[in-house]
Design an enzyme around this catalytic site. Sequence first.
Site, short mmCIF file in Angstrom:
data_model
loop_
_atom_site.label_atom_id
_atom_site.label_comp_id
_atom_site.label_asym_id
_atom_site.label_seq_id
_atom_site.Cartn_x
_atom_site.Cartn_y
_atom_site.Cartn_z
N CYS A 25 36.76 42.62 36.91
CA CYS A 25 37.76 41.71 37.71
C CYS A 25 39.07 42.08 37.86
O CYS A 25 39.53 43.28 37.47
CB CYS A 25 37.75 40.23 37.22
N HIS A 543 45.84 34.99 40.07
CA HIS A 543 44.14 34.96 39.75
C HIS A 543 43.82 33.56 40.17
O HIS A 543 43.90 32.67 39.49
CB HIS A 543 43.82 35.20 38.32
#
Length: 620
Positions: A25, A543
């Site tokens: 990620c 994020h």
Amino acid sequence: MYQELGRLILENVGGKENISNVTHCATRLRFNLKECKKVNPDKIKVAKGVIGIADSNGQFQVIIGSEVSKVYKEIIKIIGTIENQGDSTDKKRGFVGFFEIISGIFTPILPPLTAAGMLKAVLVLATTFGWLSRESQTYYIFNFVADTAFFLFPVILGYTSAIKFKCNPYMGMLIGGILVHPSYLALINAKEAVHFLGMPLKLVNYASSVVPIILIVYVMSFVEEFADKVSPKFIKFFSKPLITVLIMAPLSFLVLGPLGSIAGEGLALGVQAINGFAPWLIPVLVGATSPLLVMIGMHYGLIPIGFNELAVNGFDTVVGPGMLVSNVAHGGAILAVSLKTKNRDLKQLAGSAGFTACLGITEPAMYGVTLKLKKPLIAVMLGGGLAGLYCGIMGVVRFSSGAPGLASLPIFIGEARPMNIIHAVIACVIAFSVAFISMFVIGFEDIPNENSENIEIDKEEKPKRELVTDGVIQVKSISRGEIIELSSVKDDAFASESLGKGYAIVPEVGEIYSPINGVVSSIFATKHAIGLEGDDGTEILIHVGIDTVRLNGEHFESCVKEGDTVKAGDILVKFDKETVIKKGFDISTPVIVTNTSDYTEVIVSKFGKVNVGEDVLALA
């Protein structure tokens, strides 16, 4: 070099043959492994370039930071393409699956339960000191407000259980609601024999119960699949829920509810039996091992036991006392580190993390200090274990739920046990003192990476920017929503500020805007994370949500591409907020200054409700 770090990580996760899948990620490598015992975490977490490790949702995660994609590329070069054998998060078995299910069911409801428990404690204080009469209508109203979350446990757990078991959460609420419907409670109060579909009905009061609704919703997940298969498409909208409720209502009242009630009572009796045989055992074990349980996620297995005890007995001997003293001990050990260290950054981190640990929030202490220095863990376990022994000998219990820390001491006040709160306070003093003193005696390596693997990451040369150092740089809000402390984010890498300082926002709309003027330096493939480089040299990572990488880009739309120039207020990402939440994801969105070390101070200047473009973070 990235290649060397990739080789070291690959070697210590058991090699290519031990990897069923590897992804990354915005900040971490995510490994699905065949055999976890082949992992050598000690070698990985001390390597330069590695911020930390985590084991979450069945994945072994190596936290790298903004350079993660480069390490990932080197690993893929070494191992080539691995056939995806399936994400273990989809079909978990054994302990991993159990603890993830419990975590998913109980974590979302902790805030209302904490609020209800603390309100109960405030009422006890108010009546004990004569500030409020038990006969007053004010007390009456506040009391039923505090009872509501516990009374409606089946409804609340019906929703979160359905999300975890992948069935309709509103049907879960419906099934939970029938267990506490006033008409059903009237049948219980009438104390007369009741028959349902010609069969005798065992009347059980399910208010505040835990086990029955989880069992019921688990079975409902299969019934709902059956109803979906047998329902013709043109009438499925109403036939599927109708079939589900027609099957589940009798099953719930006649079979599953009573079975769950018996299981819950058996669980409580088991705890009572242990307490009767060795009343010190559970508090000692929980007090001493809580940090270890939290690290591997096993503490979630204790939560339903504690809530079940509260529902059946009106008090908890499992979770509250042991975790209270463990958290306070953690605070004592880390505050000792703050006083003892010569490292300015460690002193600042340990000071704030130790204070929050005493209040019941241990993640910053755990991942920012304890796991890096290792020896504080010994002091924490000593303090928690000895204080847990005192709790067990003195019979300390908690009378409601709440974050286990000094802020929640009022939940240990009970009229039937007036000395309980005194013993709880004494236990906290023991925990803090033993851990604090032990830390000075044991000592620690003041430079955490002194014995690290000699692997350096040579970052690619970037055009040098002239940083604005003669004034304050303002970073703006990325959305309309509520600004919260980064430490409250349910992701240890962000909460511990290992990746950098910043803020987090809970967006009210599914739109994310640029907080600075600059360029888009990176966009993750799943569009949930974006990197920015400001005209003034600021480097920002946004994020969107927690663990949303698992959505694989579904429900996200990128409005910019790498290399685009943006100004503060330009839209970056759109996402379907309601669907993401419905799928069980936390949409709290960290905004991280990844080059925090370039600044003397990074300060959140505003909390609470904000609009897009408001100044919320100051860099100096």
